[in-house]
Design a protein around this motif. Structure first.
Motif: not given
Length: 333
Positions: A105-119
């Motif tokens: 899952f990744m948030c559409i607001s996640n910045r490049v290299g950001g933490d709003a993503v996980g598996n």
């Protein structure tokens, strides 16, 4: 006296216009300064690195807090469509065909290299057979609309909901969905940002109406198709002077085909994938690096998907359809 009052008003208007102009110029200057800053390499932040993200570390975004856990003796998922309506308890859903799948899952607001993503590994049942019970009479242009207990809702074209990689999940990394991650049920869809996949699911409607979604009505992308991305997680020196550089890469519905790393302005070099390359899930990667000197080094990373497509290297902000650009970090040797 009247001349003095007129002159005073004129001076105030002039001062007001000047302040407004200064504010506008400051805002424009700040915007372009931010655009310059976000594309600049940043010092590497060492992260926990692994294929599965622990539940406690998995990012969360909500529109107003987390709903209370429902009484499972009364909770039901309701499905509605042109050919009928029916409901299922969580016990009945858990009794259906299920699979354990890795999905990012990744948030559409996640910045490049950001933490709003996980598996995570999800225990889930395929969505298509359930929709098949209510969709007789549906055709091109119809949509599946998902409604959550917190008031959130979103929709996708019916063909997306019928994709073999679309699911309803009730476990996350081997345990019942935590409250913050959607207990008792959430949606998993292929190739979409998190905003399209509601948690705390209560109702699904198959409709011909052009229903949009909570974030879409606020200007975010209707399609919310994932943009490929790659990230540095860690870089550590070994006793022999070589460095072990690690990270993750994600290509949405396609598996990762390869990852490349560049040191300073040198040539792109292949990294080694250290996990399975699966659709809808990130891959971990590793790069062995022997610096040619001490000091600051800039490392860049990019990903290629299984069909040879490359991630977009030009920087863009997250709004309205997801950030693009290369993650670049500074490593001090």
């Amino acid at each position: 006296m009247f001349d003095s009052a007129t002159e005073l008003r004129r001076q105030r208007r002039h001062t007001g216009r000047r302040r407004f102009l200064i504010a506008v110029l400051a805002g424009v200057g700040g915007y372009f300064a931010y655009r310059w800053w976000r594309a600049r390499p940043k010092p590497l932040v060492q992260r926990r690195h692994g294929y599965l993200t622990p539940n406690r570390d998995f990012y969360t975004v909500s529109i107003g807090g987390y709903p209370e856990k429902p009484d499972l003796g009364r909770w039901e998922l309701r499905l509605e469509g042109p050919s009928g309506t029916f409901s299922l308890s969580l016990e009945q859903i858990r009794g259906l065909e299920y699979r354990r799948i890795a999905k990012t899952f990744m948030c559409i607001s996640n910045r490049v290299g950001g933490d709003a993503v996980g598996n995570a590994e999800w225990t889930a049942t395929p969505l298509a057979p359930l929709l098949g019970r209510v969709m007789d009479g549906a055709g091109p242009g119809w949509r599946a609309v998902f409604f959550a207990a917190d008031g959130f809702y979103s929709s996708v074209p019916l063909e997306v909901a019928l994709d073999p990689e679309s699911y309803l999940a009730y476990e996350m990394n081997g345990v019942a969905l935590p409250r913050e991650h959607g207990f008792p049920l959430r949606v998993l869809l292929p190739g979409k940002y998190g905003m399209k996949q509601p948690r705390w699911l209560e109702r699904i409607i198959v409709t011909r109406d052009s229903t949009s979604g909570y974030w879409e009505r606020r200007g975010w992308s209707e399609s919310a198709q994932v943009k490929m991305t790659s990230r540095f997680d860690a870089a550590r020196a070994g006793p022999d002077g070589s460095w072990r550089v690690q990270g993750v890469a994600y290509c949405g519905s396609l598996p990762v085909g390869g990852v490349e790393v560049r040191v300073n302005e040198g040539a792109w070099q292949p990294a080694r994938l250290t996990s399975a390359a699966s659709p809808n899930a990130w891959s971990t990667w590793e790069f062995q690096w022997r610096p040619n000197g001490s000091g600051s080094h800039v490392l860049s990373v990019r990903v290629i998907d299984a069909k040879g497509g490359r991630q977009i290297e030009d920087f863009s902000g997250a709004f309205p359809s997801g950030a693009t650009g290369l993650h670049q970090v500074i490593v001090e040797v």
